[in-house]
Design an enzyme around this catalytic site. Structure first.
Site, mmCIF file in Angstrom:
data_model
loop_
_atom_site.group_PDB
_atom_site.id
_atom_site.type_symbol
_atom_site.label_atom_id
_atom_site.label_comp_id
_atom_site.label_asym_id
_atom_site.label_seq_id
_atom_site.Cartn_x
_atom_site.Cartn_y
_atom_site.Cartn_z
ATOM 1 N N PRO A 85 0.839 -1.209 0.000
ATOM 2 C CA PRO A 85 0.000 0.000 0.000
ATOM 3 C C PRO A 85 0.867 1.248 0.000
ATOM 4 O O PRO A 85 1.942 1.273 0.603
ATOM 5 C CB PRO A 85 -0.813 -0.131 1.292
ATOM 6 C CG PRO A 85 -0.050 -1.073 2.153
ATOM 7 C CD PRO A 85 0.681 -2.003 1.232
ATOM 8 N N SER A 92 6.726 1.971 -0.273
ATOM 9 C CA SER A 92 6.203 1.675 -1.605
ATOM 10 C C SER A 92 6.986 2.387 -2.705
ATOM 11 O O SER A 92 7.389 1.768 -3.705
ATOM 12 C CB SER A 92 4.720 2.071 -1.679
ATOM 13 O OG SER A 92 4.229 1.963 -2.988
ATOM 14 N N SER A 93 7.209 3.686 -2.565
ATOM 15 C CA SER A 93 7.884 4.438 -3.632
ATOM 16 C C SER A 93 9.326 3.981 -3.806
ATOM 17 O O SER A 93 9.835 3.911 -4.933
ATOM 18 C CB SER A 93 7.831 5.943 -3.348
ATOM 19 O OG SER A 93 8.540 6.271 -2.170
ATOM 20 N N ALA A 94 10.003 3.639 -2.700
ATOM 21 C CA ALA A 94 11.383 3.160 -2.803
ATOM 22 C C ALA A 94 11.446 1.809 -3.503
ATOM 23 O O ALA A 94 12.339 1.564 -4.322
ATOM 24 C CB ALA A 94 12.007 3.053 -1.415
ATOM 25 N N ASP A 136 15.019 3.527 2.972
ATOM 26 C CA ASP A 136 14.021 2.750 2.228
ATOM 27 C C ASP A 136 14.621 2.110 0.987
ATOM 28 O O ASP A 136 14.361 0.938 0.684
ATOM 29 C CB ASP A 136 12.845 3.645 1.820
ATOM 30 C CG ASP A 136 11.945 4.013 2.986
ATOM 31 O OD1 ASP A 136 12.351 3.791 4.147
ATOM 32 O OD2 ASP A 136 10.839 4.525 2.739
#
Length: 303
Positions: A85, A92-94, A136
């Site tokens: 999520p 998530s973005s990493a 991350d």
């Protein structure tokens, strides 16, 4: 290569988020939730999803960095899929940035160049985060469990804990805003902030010792103290505090926010034979994920 695919894991920060920005250590683990990127060569320059050119996105920025360093002048078409999520503190973005760079490294160089992927993913993260610490992207790249500091980077450590419960408060937030909030606290309360940083370093050492003996009760107490420090610097929220209370009332040893805070996710520590029962109780109020720790890092996938 004409086409390639890789995947990268999400993460939980077990101890030390935000303070890692100030070069203090954090304990982090990859989780089994993953982002997958498929890519194939496109006849026009740039990064494409169908007929739409992707710009100002972690994936496109990471890919463009690889293009630049590899001297690649064609483009790629992407297919992005993820079970992580977004905007809740699970990296998530990493994961998307790392997998995007990894897939593009395969296409342009025929191999995964880890150093190039790390640099490219860091550029991708800057699209989303104010002053990203690098934690991350490191865990998404290397996987497993680790101790991370900004100046010394990532060191693998064994985390004998196998599973942890993640509680999604349902409130999204922007990491950059939370990082700025901590910076404002630091500037207004420098003496107190120095004491918080010192205590955080001590807390990390105590947590590493508790992990070695897998003393869950002690780890739970340390989680609650870490949560107290995060609350003091202004990154907790009503939803986070409610999730922590529900977890403790259900029988957890400890709970704390993970990631940037201000919403997002809470991690919950309990005996493995009780964790599913605790999960059912919490799921009456929040969405929960029972996740495995120390997952694989970036890896090539079959297409």
């Amino acid at each position: 290569m004409m086409k390639a695919a890789t995947s990268a894991p999400g993460k939980v920060i077990l101890f030390g988020e935000h303070f890692v920005v100030y070069d203090r250590p954090a304990i982090v683990s990859a989780i089994h939730l993953r982002a997958r990127i498929e890519a194939w060569i496109h006849d026009q320059p740039g990064v494409w999803i169908g007929s739409r050119r992707l710009v100002n996105h972690p994936a496109s920025r990471a890919i463009e960095y690889v293009f630049e360093k590899a001297g690649f002048t064609s483009g790629v078409t992407l297919k992005i899929s993820s079970s992580i999520p977004s905007s809740v503190g699970l990296g998530s973005s990493a994961s998307i940035a790392v997998a995007s760079a990894g897939t593009t490294s395969l296409i342009t160089l025929g191999r995964i160049d880890e150093e190039l992927v790390k640099l490219a993913a860091g550029e991708g993260e800057k699209i989303i985060h104010f002053n990203p610490s690098g934690i991350d992207t490191s865990i998404a790249l290397y996987g497993g469990g680790g101790l991370y500091t900004r100046s010394r980077g990532f060191t693998h450590i064994e985390i004998p804990l196998k599973k942890i419960l993640i509680i999604d408060t349902g409130k999204t937030r922007k990491t950059g805003e939370m990082v700025k909030r901590v910076k404002e606290f630091m500037e207004k309360n420098k003496e107190r902030f120095d004491k918080i940083l010192k205590r955080e370093e001590e807390l990390i050492e105590e947590a590493l010792d508790a992990f070695r003996s897998l003393d869950l009760e002690r780890l739970g107490r340390l989680m609650l103290e870490n949560q107290s420090l995060l609350r003091e610097v202004g990154v907790s929220s009503l939803e986070i505090e409610e999730a922590v209370k529900i977890a403790l009332d259900a029988g957890a040893y400890g709970a704390k926010l993970t990631g940037a805070g201000g919403g997002g996710c809470v991690i919950c520590l309990a005996d493995e034979d009780r964790i599913e029962g605790i999960s059912k109780i919490i799921s009456n109020r929040f969405k929960v994920y029972l996740t495995e720790l120390s997952a694989d890092g970036l890896r090539e996938e079959k297409i």
